[in-house]
Scaffold this motif. Structure first.
Motif, PDB file in Angstrom:
ATOM      1  N   PRO A 155       0.829  -1.215   0.000  1.00  0.00           N
ATOM      2  CA  PRO A 155       0.000   0.000   0.000  1.00  0.00           C
ATOM      3  C   PRO A 155       0.861   1.262   0.000  1.00  0.00           C
ATOM      4  N   THR A 156       0.312   2.336  -0.561  1.00  0.00           N
ATOM      5  CA  THR A 156       1.025   3.614  -0.586  1.00  0.00           C
ATOM      6  C   THR A 156       1.035   4.226   0.811  1.00  0.00           C
ATOM      7  N   VAL A 157       2.206   4.670   1.242  1.00  0.00           N
ATOM      8  CA  VAL A 157       2.330   5.273   2.580  1.00  0.00           C
ATOM      9  C   VAL A 157       1.798   6.699   2.546  1.00  0.00           C
TER      10      VAL A 157
END
Length: 245
Positions: free
Chosen positions: A243-245
């Motif tokens: 997932p994108t931080v």
């Protein structure tokens, strides 16, 4: 009258019963099946009889027949677990086209398994055969020396092995380290076996000075350095999505 379509059914799981033999879980793709009829397992070329058939409700519920599209169980009476394989086609005659079945998983990790009590060797052999019924990824066949990971099926990766200090045992093939732990725990819990197990390792491929391919399953099989031209080991190419931080 409309001719009956010949039976073709696909085995997707199985278990062993001491009284009924191997019980195959299957789906009928074509035709129908009734108890007492003769059946033929195409992959192992084995003839048997439908001792009992039925549905799961979830317990076994005996039925008088099973028809196209239905899922159920079949008590074969077969006492040798290796005769019934996941992905095999059940028919009544031997000259039909088998169903596609499943792509068999190939073992990537190998370990030697010995019973602590030498008298348990036959029990270990029987236990591995029964585990194979509902764990198609457990490798099981007498000759590992001829096993080629790029071409062999999952049935060709277990051989009988003897070590001077440990006696007779088996070298088994697994999908990975977690699979090794699961199988060993099942052998201990379900069959009461106390085991001695080697450290799991992958298969190395050695190209010798004559450009021959030799597969190495244990350190004891390693060639002298002067005979080795190239050493290869398995690698996996994978993509990890996070997932994108």
């Amino acid at each position: 009258a409309i001719p009956k379509i010949p039976l073709r059914a696909l085995i997707f799981d199985s278990k062993y019963d001491p009284y009924l033999g191997v019980i195959a879980h299957f789906r009928i793709i074509d035709g129908e099946l009734q108890p007492g009829e003769k059946i033929y397992l195409m992959a192992t070329k084995t003839e048997a009889e439908a001792k009992e058939i039925g549905y799961f409700t979830p317990e076994r519920s005996i039925q008088k027949d099973l028809k196209t599209g239905e899922i159920g169980y079949l008590a074969t009476g077969i006492k040798k677990p290796g005769k019934v394989r996941v992905g095999d086609t059940i028919t009544k005659i031997s000259n039909l086209e088998p169903l596609p079945g499943y792509q068999e998983p190939k073992p990537m990790v190998f370990a030697s398994v010995y019973p602590e009590n030498p008298d348990d060797y036959e029990l270990l052999k029987e236990a591995l055969a029964k585990l194979k019924l509902n764990d198609a990824s457990l490798a099981f066949e007498p000759k590992l020396k001829d096993y080629n990971p790029s071409t062999a099926s999952s049935h060709s990766s277990l051989r009988s092995e003897r070590a001077p200090s440990l006696g007779r045992g088996y070298q088994c093939g697994f999908l990975g380290s977690l699979h090794v732990e699961i199988v060993l725990e099942r052998l201990r819990r379900e069959f009461g076996l106390n085991l001695v197990v080697s450290i799991p390792s992958v298969v190395f491929k050695i190209i010798n000075q004559k450009n021959q391919e030799i597969f190495i399953y244990s350190p004891s099989d390693w060639l002298p350095t002067s005979e080795i031209k190239e050493i290869l080991e398995p690698w996996v190419k994978l993509e990890i999505i996070t997932p994108t931080v």
